[in-house]
Write a protein that holds these residues in place. Structure first.
Motif, PDB file in Angstrom:
ATOM      1  N   ASN A 135       0.835  -1.206   0.000  1.00 48.97           N
ATOM      2  CA  ASN A 135       0.000   0.000   0.000  1.00 48.97           C
ATOM      3  C   ASN A 135       0.872   1.261   0.000  1.00 48.97           C
ATOM      4  OD1 ASN A 135      -2.823   0.998   0.242  1.00 48.97           O
ATOM      5  ND2 ASN A 135      -2.045   1.870   2.140  1.00 48.97           N
ATOM      6  N   GLU A 136       1.908   1.262   0.822  1.00 51.27           N
ATOM      7  CA  GLU A 136       2.805   2.420   0.892  1.00 51.27           C
ATOM      8  C   GLU A 136       3.506   2.648  -0.434  1.00 51.27           C
ATOM      9  OE1 GLU A 136       5.498   2.093   4.283  1.00 51.27           O
ATOM     10  OE2 GLU A 136       3.872   1.111   5.381  1.00 51.27           O
ATOM     11  N   ILE A 137       3.871   1.562  -1.087  1.00 52.26           N
ATOM     12  CA  ILE A 137       4.546   1.671  -2.388  1.00 52.26           C
ATOM     13  C   ILE A 137       3.600   2.272  -3.424  1.00 52.26           C
ATOM     14  CG2 ILE A 137       5.405   0.268  -4.326  1.00 52.26           C
ATOM     15  CD1 ILE A 137       6.753  -1.526  -2.187  1.00 52.26           C
ATOM     16  N   ARG A 138       2.353   1.838  -3.395  1.00 54.11           N
ATOM     17  CA  ARG A 138       1.384   2.407  -4.349  1.00 54.11           C
ATOM     18  C   ARG A 138       1.269   3.919  -4.151  1.00 54.11           C
ATOM     19  NH1 ARG A 138      -3.120  -2.395  -3.512  1.00 54.11           N
ATOM     20  NH2 ARG A 138      -1.837  -4.022  -4.467  1.00 54.11           N
ATOM     21  N   TRP A 139       1.272   4.339  -2.906  1.00 56.29           N
ATOM     22  CA  TRP A 139       1.165   5.782  -2.641  1.00 56.29           C
ATOM     23  C   TRP A 139       2.431   6.514  -3.082  1.00 56.29           C
ATOM     24  CZ3 TRP A 139      -3.253   7.376  -2.989  1.00 56.29           C
ATOM     25  CH2 TRP A 139      -4.331   6.731  -2.407  1.00 56.29           C
ATOM     26  N   PHE A 140       3.554   5.852  -2.919  1.00 48.59           N
ATOM     27  CA  PHE A 140       4.788   6.466  -3.394  1.00 48.59           C
ATOM     28  C   PHE A 140       4.708   6.694  -4.904  1.00 48.59           C
ATOM     29  CE2 PHE A 140       9.032   7.601  -4.078  1.00 48.59           C
ATOM     30  CZ  PHE A 140       9.558   6.819  -5.091  1.00 48.59           C
TER      31      PHE A 140
END
Lengths: 325, 427
Positions: B173-178
């Motif tokens: 999820n954090e990677i998608r936001w990045f």
């Protein structure tokens, strides 16, 4: 020229054309109703509330004095606060159980402490077995419903799944409800439910769209939002403990409204009635009326109008009390 | 009571939107679009993107029209076409919050407003789960992301590897936001690489923030295609709002316009198609009267840095595009207006179950009318005739003009000072 419409005429049209018609059929509309008498605002709110409730809508109220109406997520949280999320999940369970062939007569969303327990008892089944039987439909109709955004559909699925099996069992879905209502905005509360995002400015609109679909899926006519925005146009902070909107915040609020107007084709079964004060009608870009934000003003201003008649279906109407006719 | 069919609802939705002068997808679906030249060009460019095997620079169309000429209607129509053709599509309205001179903010606005065909939800949240490592499209994407000459920081292939193979949903999820424009802790990425035994493969530093936005755009374009979509269409509305910015901000905006419109030869954005709208009087009232034509480029060159020299050249391209390469919306002729009038009359009848009478449609133009004005006038009069059967409506209209004067509220958003983001994009 200021054309004023009687409240009674406007309410009649809002009922026949919108609440009992277009909105109920799945349409959406944002209306701006400016009470030309400040005392008329509360009458508008109570009349629309009664109408909406009678026609099986969920009616919610948002007031700019205590809700940051310049932030879409704050609007969502205020709406969410006024929803009984567990009641809605239980309605879904009862309906799916009925469709699956389980006996559900006499079982209402608020009639038993444990809905699954009640269904199990009515059907001589273990409550866990009841849930197990409902899971394929929950998966197809809720978890995989592309009309619900990802985190919303996970939350709704989990709300259905966390219903208790027996009276007295601890309910484990409160963190989800707290997250939806903005009571606990931290993601830590909902991580166990495989949700890793907060509800914020950028995703609030998808939560709102999803909510509208969910309300109709559950069996309601839709949602009526009554938004009192008179606070936004205050020029000076009265320091009364209530919210004050400076110019950038007022502009942000108007941008939020513009986004709602532009998104009506993605909204289902929703009537939003915005109730600003007369100062909102200031067309100068130096004031705090809608003139400061052309993108909103140009969408709702009645630059095309009749010389004497007011179109009750216009985006923007100025209201007067019927008794003055 | 009238029986409601799916068509009835669709017509009422269209009429409700047109009553407000805001075309929605139902309105454009029932009325169509009367700009055949732009429609043809758009369709041609979409085909070019979908069929091309050779990466080429982003493609763009700049459209000009007066207020009420149908710019928003056109964009709505093009959005429908793009989504139907399996493109991801974003509508970006240039505003104070979305200043054209700030690539990062415009990118984020495009991500935030991205629509994925057939689904509700945020673009990245709905697209990323569709990445299938077993597919050929993904294999191509991964190969490109990992190549040394793609112009991307190594953080991109590193995060792609972790996203693909890690079982840490939260990190995914954090990677998608990045990828969508948010920050990410480098330590988290490194932990992820360790968990999939890829630490030795990917070594990276945090790239400077100002380089991230164009790289994200480039990366996202390929990600969209890897997820099974044909490309990304961005529809940029109300570009005339740049007139509210300071001169420096306007100059930077012209440079960014050139990038978005594919007028920057040394930066390629394959898979991107941008359509922008601008008011038809912008060139005269801003480029000429405000003298941006003469002052914008020197304003940028005065910074005396390589970055701003490049921006100056791009600003030149951007302004030239506004002056010479803009496609003017064709004004509806009498035949078109009559066709729309008849169509609307029919839709109104079907939508409300009422025999819509002929009215004085006013198609003998006096120079003040435009499509929006005609449509609102007709619907307004039909509403009044239906709701007040005994009345004789007399419709009047006030002219609305756009004001190009600067607004200092906008200037607070990254003003004349060099607002370069020296801080790292991650921490």
């Amino acid at each position: 020229m200021t054309n004023v419409l009687s409240l009674r005429k406007w309410l009649d049209v809002v009922t026949s054309e919108y609440l009992d018609g277009f909105i109920k059929d799945g349409g959406a509309s944002i209306k701006f109703a400016v009470p030309m008498d400040p005392d008329l605002g509360s009458k508008v709110v109570s009349e629309i509330s009664d109408l909406g409730t009678r026609l099986n809508y969920l009616v919610v109220r948002v007031n700019a004095s205590d809700t940051g109406v310049h932030l879409p997520q704050e609007i969502f949280f205020k709406v969410a606060e006024q929803i009984d999320w567990r009641f809605l999940a239980r309605r879904v369970i009862i309906r799916l159980a009925g469709e699956r062939g389980y006996k559900v007569e006499g079982i209402e969303p608020d009639s038993h402490d444990s809905i699954l327990g009640a269904i199990g008892e009515a059907n001589a089944l273990d409550p866990q077995f009841v849930l197990h039987g409902l899971r394929p439909r929950l998966q197809d109709e809720v978890f995989r419903n592309s009309k619900l955004s990802k985190d919303f559909r996970i939350a709704m699925t989990q709300l259905c799944e966390t219903e208790t099996f027996s009276p007295g069992d601890g309910y484990k879905g409160m963190p989800l409800i707290d997250w939806l209502k903005g009571t606990n905005r931290k993601v830590s509360g909902v991580r166990p439910f495989y949700i890793y995002n907060d509800i914020n400015r950028t995703n609030a609109r998808y939560f709102f769209e999803s909510l509208l679909h969910w309300l109709r899926y559950v069996g309601l006519s839709g949602l009526v939002v009554l938004m009192d925005t008179s606070r936004v146009t205050l020029l000076r902070n009265p320091r009364d403990g209530l919210r004050f909107y400076n110019r950038p915040a007022a502009m942000d609020h108007y941008e939020v409204l513009r986004e709602f107007i532009d998104a009506t084709d993605r909204l289902e079964g929703c009537l939003m009635v915005v109730l600003p004060n007369v100062e909102f009608l200031d067309t100068e870009d130096t004031g705090k009326g809608f003139g400061m934000y052309p993108a909103l003003m140009l969408r709702i201003i009645d630059e095309v109008r009749d010389r004497t008649l007011v179109n009750p279906m216009s985006s923007l109407v100025r209201l007067a009390d019927s008794t003055l006719e | 009571m009238m029986a409601i069919t799916r068509d009835t609802l669709r017509f009422r939705r269209a009429l409700e939107a047109l009553r407000n002068g805001v075309p929605n997808k139902d309105a454009v679906a029932v009325l169509g679009c009367n700009q055949p030249e732009v429609e043809r060009e758009f369709a041609r460019l979409m085909s070019r993107i979908a069929e091309s095997t050779v990466p080429e620079s982003g493609l763009g169309i700049l459209v000009a029209g007066d207020f009420g000429a149908g710019k928003s209607h056109l964009l709505e129509y093009l959005e429908n076409q793009a989504l139907a053709a399996n493109f991801v599509c974003s509508r970006v309205v240039i505003s104070k919050e979305t200043p054209l001179f700030n690539l990062e903010k415009v990118y984020k606005a495009a991500i935030d407003n991205g629509k994925v065909p057939g689904v509700t939800g945020q673009m990245i949240q709905e697209i990323a789960p569709k990445l299938d490592p077993r597919s050929d499209d993904y294999a191509r994407f991964s190969s490109w992301a990992n190549s040394e000459d793609n112009g991307l920081s190594r953080i991109f292939p590193a995060t792609l590897a972790v996203h693909e193979r890690s079982s840490d949903f939260e990190l995914q999820n954090e990677i998608r936001w990045f990828w969508s424009g948010e920050r990410i802790h480098l330590a988290r990425v490194r932990d992820g690489l360790r968990s999939i035994n890829q630490s030795h493969v990917y070594s990276f530093k945090s790239p400077p923030a100002r380089q991230l936005a164009p790289q994200r755009l480039r990366f996202m374009l390929d990600l969209v295609k890897a997820a099974g979509y044909r490309g990304w269409v961005i529809l940029m509305d109300e570009i005339e709002l740049v007139s509210k910015y300071s001169l420096f901000q306007r100059a930077r905006s012209y440079a960014e316009l050139a990038r978005w419109m594919g007028q920057v030869p040394d930066e390629a954005y394959p898979g991107l198609l941008v359509v922008g709208t601008v008011n038809v009087t912008f060139a005269a009232e801003v480029l000429v009267e405000k003298e941006d034509r003469d002052k914008a480029v020197p304003k940028l060159r005065a910074k005396q840095t390589d970055e701003y020299n490049i921006a100056a050249a791009r600003a030149e391209s951007g302004m030239r595009m506004i002056e010479r390469d803009v496609r003017k919306l064709s004004e509806p002729d009498d035949t078109t207006l009559r066709t729309v009038y008849e169509r609307l009359k029919d839709i109104y009848s079907q939508g409300y179950g009422w025999i819509t009478p002929d009215i004085n449609h006013g198609i003998a133009r006096d120079g003040h009318h435009n499509m929006r004005s005609f449509v609102r006038r007709w619907i307004n009069e039909w509403d009044l005739r239906r709701l007040y059967p005994d009345a004789q409506p007399e419709i009047e209209e006030t002219e609305i003009r756009f004001d190009y004067k600067e607004d200092t509220t906008f200037e607070k958003e990254g003003g004349d000072a060099d607002n370069a983001q020296h801080e790292d994009a991650s921490h």
